[in-house]
Design a protein around this motif. Structure first.
Motif, PDB file in Angstrom:
ATOM      1  N   GLN A 265       3.205   3.391  11.345  1.00  0.00           N
ATOM      2  CA  GLN A 265       2.831   4.509  12.216  1.00  0.00           C
ATOM      3  C   GLN A 265       1.826   5.464  11.564  1.00  0.00           C
ATOM      4  O   GLN A 265       1.262   6.318  12.240  1.00  0.00           O
ATOM      5  N   ASP A 266       1.580   5.328  10.265  1.00  0.00           N
ATOM      6  CA  ASP A 266       0.596   6.180   9.585  1.00  0.00           C
ATOM      7  C   ASP A 266      -0.804   5.690   9.939  1.00  0.00           C
ATOM      8  O   ASP A 266      -1.125   4.522   9.704  1.00  0.00           O
ATOM      9  N   HIS A 267      -1.646   6.569  10.477  1.00  0.00           N
ATOM     10  CA  HIS A 267      -2.988   6.148  10.870  1.00  0.00           C
ATOM     11  C   HIS A 267      -3.932   5.993   9.678  1.00  0.00           C
ATOM     12  O   HIS A 267      -5.036   5.469   9.828  1.00  0.00           O
ATOM     13  N   SER A 268      -3.515   6.457   8.499  1.00  0.00           N
ATOM     14  CA  SER A 268      -4.331   6.325   7.289  1.00  0.00           C
ATOM     15  C   SER A 268      -3.427   6.521   6.077  1.00  0.00           C
ATOM     16  O   SER A 268      -2.275   6.964   6.197  1.00  0.00           O
ATOM     17  N   LEU A 269      -3.966   6.225   4.902  1.00  0.00           N
ATOM     18  CA  LEU A 269      -3.206   6.471   3.677  1.00  0.00           C
ATOM     19  C   LEU A 269      -3.075   7.973   3.410  1.00  0.00           C
ATOM     20  O   LEU A 269      -2.079   8.419   2.851  1.00  0.00           O
TER      21      LEU A 269
ATOM     22  N   ARG B 104       0.846  -1.200   0.000  1.00  0.00           N
ATOM     23  CA  ARG B 104       0.000   0.000   0.000  1.00  0.00           C
ATOM     24  C   ARG B 104       0.878   1.245   0.000  1.00  0.00           C
ATOM     25  O   ARG B 104       1.899   1.308   0.697  1.00  0.00           O
ATOM     26  N   ALA B 105       0.463   2.237  -0.775  1.00  0.00           N
ATOM     27  CA  ALA B 105       1.191   3.493  -0.865  1.00  0.00           C
ATOM     28  C   ALA B 105       0.195   4.605  -1.147  1.00  0.00           C
ATOM     29  O   ALA B 105      -0.966   4.353  -1.474  1.00  0.00           O
ATOM     30  N   ALA B 106       0.651   5.850  -0.991  1.00  0.00           N
ATOM     31  CA  ALA B 106      -0.205   7.003  -1.250  1.00  0.00           C
ATOM     32  C   ALA B 106       0.636   8.150  -1.784  1.00  0.00           C
ATOM     33  O   ALA B 106       1.818   8.264  -1.461  1.00  0.00           O
ATOM     34  N   VAL B 107       0.014   8.962  -2.621  1.00  0.00           N
ATOM     35  CA  VAL B 107       0.669  10.166  -3.140  1.00  0.00           C
ATOM     36  C   VAL B 107      -0.271  11.349  -2.959  1.00  0.00           C
ATOM     37  O   VAL B 107      -1.485  11.189  -2.806  1.00  0.00           O
TER      38      VAL B 107
END
Length: 197
Positions: free
Chosen positions: A79-83, A37-40
């Protein structure tokens, strides 16, 4: 109302009202399981003459997509609570833009990449004056281009390619002397398609 403010109002209205299209340009069989999973962040900059999109030129030393034009972003960390938090954290790390300086407008559907990532793009308006501090180990350069040409679906070229035995479509365009292609162009094309008249 400036041209940029008019563009933003139209973009907000159409983006919030229209259902996004699914991304079927990469066959799921090309992805390793489980998908990474990743996000931009697709960062928008308000200018009097119109909205601009902030892009980065990736460092030639990076493992994934070196030397390509991209959005700030990366892999989801525990540690990221969301994308969305991933996209904001990565934008801060890569460009020095703090999360409180970004007003998120929404998200596009996840995009599958041939390198095995499921990338969720977030659209965000930068709300503070820019004081970019690109991380030299990740970002070779940062620059902005006008949003309006990126929202013209007919401006994109589409080329069929075969990767790992799977047929895919690669999107691309040249804007302001920059070749924008691959996943970055596909996300922009998808945004353009979603809000097209």
């Amino acid at each position: 109302m400036t041209r940029g403010e008019e563009q933003l109002a139209r973009l907000r209205m159409r983006f919030s009202l229209l259902r996004p299209l699914a991304d079927d340009s990469v066959a799921p069989t090309t992805l390793r399981q489980p998908w990474q999973r990743a996000a931009v962040l697709i960062p928008l900059i308000m200018r009097t003459e119109g909205l601009q999109v902030l892009l980065t030129l990736r460092s030639p030393h990076l493992r994934h997509h070196p030397g390509q034009i991209s959005f700030p972003g990366g892999r989801h960390d525990a540690q990221d609570h969301s994308l969305a938090a991933t996209a904001l954290r990565e934008t801060h790390e890569e460009l020095g833009i703090p999360p409180h300086a970004v007003h998120l407008l929404g998200q596009l559907p996840p995009h599958r990449t041939h390198s095995g990532f499921m990338v969720t793009p977030y659209l965000g308006l930068l709300t503070s004056p820019l004081d970019l501090q690109p991380a030299p180990d990740e970002v070779a350069a940062a620059f902005s281009v006008p949003l309006a040409p990126l929202l013209e679906t007919k401006a994109y070229g589409q080329w069929p390619v075969t990767r790992s035995g799977q047929r895919q479509t690669v999107y691309g365009m040249v804007l302001s002397g920059h070749l924008i292609w691959g996943a970055t162009a596909r996300m922009l094309w998808q945004l353009a398609t979603q809000i097209a008249d």
